[in-house]
Enzyme design. Sequence first.
Site, PDB file in Angstrom:
ATOM      1  N   SER A  86       0.942  -1.290  -0.112  1.00 18.27           N
ATOM      2  CA  SER A  86       0.055   0.023   0.013  1.00 18.27           C
ATOM      3  C   SER A  86       0.884   1.250  -0.164  1.00 18.27           C
ATOM      4  CB  SER A  86      -0.862   0.136   1.261  1.00 18.27           C
ATOM      5  OG  SER A  86      -1.414   1.298   1.545  1.00 18.27           O
ATOM      6  N   TYR A 140      -1.199  -0.098  10.643  1.00 16.98           N
ATOM      7  CA  TYR A 140      -1.640  -0.710   9.277  1.00 16.98           C
ATOM      8  C   TYR A 140      -0.305  -0.167   8.309  1.00 16.98           C
ATOM      9  CZ  TYR A 140      -3.832  -0.949   4.681  1.00 16.98           C
ATOM     10  OH  TYR A 140      -4.103  -1.189   3.383  1.00 16.98           O
TER      11      TYR A 140
HETATM   12  P1  NDP Z   1     -11.775  -5.840   1.166  1.00 14.34           P
HETATM   13  O1  NDP Z   1     -12.148  -5.511   2.513  1.00 14.34           O
HETATM   14  O2  NDP Z   1     -12.762  -5.519  -0.217  1.00 14.34           O
HETATM   15  O3  NDP Z   1     -11.411  -7.445   0.957  1.00 14.34           O
HETATM   16  C1  NDP Z   1     -10.431  -7.866   1.806  1.00 14.34           C
HETATM   17  C2  NDP Z   1     -10.433  -9.346   1.637  1.00 14.34           C
HETATM   18  O4  NDP Z   1      -9.349 -10.022   2.805  1.00 14.34           O
HETATM   19  C3  NDP Z   1     -11.769 -10.008   1.875  1.00 14.34           C
HETATM   20  O5  NDP Z   1     -12.136 -10.883   0.748  1.00 14.34           O
HETATM   21  C4  NDP Z   1     -11.623 -10.747   3.020  1.00 14.34           C
HETATM   22  O6  NDP Z   1     -12.523 -11.798   3.239  1.00 14.34           O
HETATM   23  C5  NDP Z   1     -10.017 -11.098   3.051  1.00 14.34           C
HETATM   24  N1  NDP Z   1      -9.758 -11.061   4.595  1.00 14.34           N
HETATM   25  C6  NDP Z   1      -9.636 -10.295   5.630  1.00 14.34           C
HETATM   26  N2  NDP Z   1      -9.263 -10.645   6.747  1.00 14.34           N
HETATM   27  C7  NDP Z   1      -8.988 -12.080   6.536  1.00 14.34           C
HETATM   28  C8  NDP Z   1      -8.498 -13.333   7.216  1.00 14.34           C
HETATM   29  N3  NDP Z   1      -8.408 -13.257   8.703  1.00 14.34           N
HETATM   30  N4  NDP Z   1      -8.675 -14.393   6.628  1.00 14.34           N
HETATM   31  C9  NDP Z   1      -9.085 -14.622   5.254  1.00 14.34           C
HETATM   32  N5  NDP Z   1      -9.122 -13.493   4.429  1.00 14.34           N
HETATM   33  C10 NDP Z   1      -9.196 -12.371   5.206  1.00 14.34           C
HETATM   34  O7  NDP Z   1     -10.473  -4.792   0.757  1.00 14.34           O
HETATM   35  P2  NDP Z   1      -9.678  -4.663  -0.568  1.00 14.34           P
HETATM   36  O8  NDP Z   1      -9.950  -5.775  -1.676  1.00 14.34           O
HETATM   37  O9  NDP Z   1      -9.682  -3.133  -0.711  1.00 14.34           O
HETATM   38  O10 NDP Z   1      -8.158  -4.904  -0.093  1.00 14.34           O
HETATM   39  C11 NDP Z   1      -7.476  -5.832  -0.508  1.00 14.34           C
HETATM   40  C12 NDP Z   1      -6.063  -5.807   0.047  1.00 14.34           C
HETATM   41  O11 NDP Z   1      -5.471  -4.621  -0.407  1.00 14.34           O
HETATM   42  C13 NDP Z   1      -5.807  -5.610   1.449  1.00 14.34           C
HETATM   43  O12 NDP Z   1      -4.633  -6.279   2.030  1.00 14.34           O
HETATM   44  C14 NDP Z   1      -5.717  -4.231   1.751  1.00 14.34           C
HETATM   45  O13 NDP Z   1      -4.732  -3.708   2.652  1.00 14.34           O
HETATM   46  C15 NDP Z   1      -4.902  -3.625   0.336  1.00 14.34           C
HETATM   47  N6  NDP Z   1      -5.231  -2.319   0.032  1.00 14.34           N
HETATM   48  C16 NDP Z   1      -6.336  -1.570  -0.008  1.00 14.34           C
HETATM   49  C17 NDP Z   1      -6.364  -0.481  -0.510  1.00 14.34           C
HETATM   50  C18 NDP Z   1      -7.744   0.248  -0.528  1.00 14.34           C
HETATM   51  O14 NDP Z   1      -7.782   1.420  -0.706  1.00 14.34           O
HETATM   52  N7  NDP Z   1      -9.012  -0.576  -0.664  1.00 14.34           N
HETATM   53  C19 NDP Z   1      -5.063   0.361  -1.238  1.00 14.34           C
HETATM   54  C20 NDP Z   1      -4.008  -0.275  -0.910  1.00 14.34           C
HETATM   55  C21 NDP Z   1      -4.047  -1.736  -0.599  1.00 14.34           C
HETATM   56  P3  NDP Z   1     -13.261 -12.577   4.301  1.00 14.34           P
HETATM   57  O15 NDP Z   1     -13.720 -11.276   5.034  1.00 14.34           O
HETATM   58  O16 NDP Z   1     -14.339 -13.142   3.643  1.00 14.34           O
HETATM   59  O17 NDP Z   1     -12.406 -13.335   5.026  1.00 14.34           O
HETATM   60  C1  8X3 Z   2      -5.122   1.521   1.720  1.00 12.16           C
HETATM   61  C2  8X3 Z   2      -4.748   2.833   1.188  1.00 12.16           C
HETATM   62  O1  8X3 Z   2      -4.506   5.237   1.805  1.00 12.16           O
HETATM   63  O2  8X3 Z   2      -6.112   3.897   3.020  1.00 12.16           O
HETATM   64  O3  8X3 Z   2      -3.859   0.836   2.056  1.00 12.16           O
HETATM   65  O4  8X3 Z   2      -3.822   3.831   3.445  1.00 12.16           O
HETATM   66  S1  8X3 Z   2      -4.818   3.872   2.418  1.00 12.16           S
END
Ligand code: NDP
Ligand code: 8X3
Length: 252
Positions: free
Chosen positions: A139, A152
């Site tokens: 990220s 985070y």
């Molecule tokens: P979402 O919340 O839409 O998806 C997160 C996914 O992670 C879900 O499928 C959830 O599935 C799974 N998950 C969370 N905890 C667990 C666990 N303990 N075991 C198994 N699965 C888990 O978020 P995003 O798609 O946006 O995020 C995906 C990744 O991208 C993350 O690592 C996030 O930090 C990163 N990211 C996101 C950004 C954003 O702005 N959205 C920007 C930069 C990075 P379930 O709950 O069914 O287990």
């Molecule tokens: C998610 C992006 O800017 O919310 O990783 O930290 S930010």
Amino acid sequence: MTSTVFITGATSGFGEACARRFAQAGWSLVLTGRRAARLQALKDELSALTDVHTLELDVRDRKAMETAIEGLPERYAKVRGLINNAGLALGADPAPKCSLDDWDTMVDTNIKGLMYSTRLLLPRLIAHGRGASIVNLGSVAGKWPYPGSHVYGATKAFVAQFSLNLRNDLVGTGVRVSNIEPGLCESEFSLVRFGGDQARYDATYAGAEPIQPEDIAETIFWIMNQPAHININSLELMPVSQTWAGLSIHRS
Ligand code: NDP
Ligand code: 8X3
């Protein structure tokens, strides 16, 4: 033989979009997440396009991860792609107001869960060899500090360094490692971060034209389909609306 991609956290956001993108291209899918009903719905939808194997898994549960990955059907023995996507942020309060439970959850999911899937799948990726890829979801928070990012952002800094270090250890195997570092993207991420608060979710994205999960899926698909001699080490992407706030000075 068709390629197989293993996606952690495929029940929403980037992971779900990746499942659709790779299925369209005919890759076999191993999809994981905790929400069984969503996994089943995705399997029902994408089985029309490709082979889909689902694993209802919490990435923090090392034993369950070991059992599930060791028990993968022979059909999925060689894995060409691992998308280490499962992760979350909890809260955005200043550190003194945060709960240690939330900090534990972020470390256990974003760091330890990613460690487990990587280590357990390395033999299968190495068995595939040339052309195999690990794409880790870092990220912008792993690189740029901002108030309320504390643990985070630190977990994503781990992802960045772990990705670089893995590259060294995998030299000669053909397995590539990439860290992608997205900025503001619209997904359930912000609902999770703000405890389901829809108003805060709406305010996060209002007027910002955030990146969409399909954009990230396309980026990951591009990375994994580079010629086998090319490794994209890291890739940072933001919506055009997002820039840096600058250094701040607190004056007494
Ligand atoms: P979402 O919340 O839409 O998806 C997160 C996914 O992670 C879900 O499928 C959830 O599935 C799974 N998950 C969370 N905890 C667990 C666990 N303990 N075991 C198994 N699965 C888990 O978020 P995003 O798609 O946006 O995020 C995906 C990744 O991208 C993350 O690592 C996030 O930090 C990163 N990211 C996101 C950004 C954003 O702005 N959205 C920007 C930069 C990075 P379930 O709950 O069914 O287990
Ligand atoms: C998610 C992006 O800017 O919310 O990783 O930290 S930010």
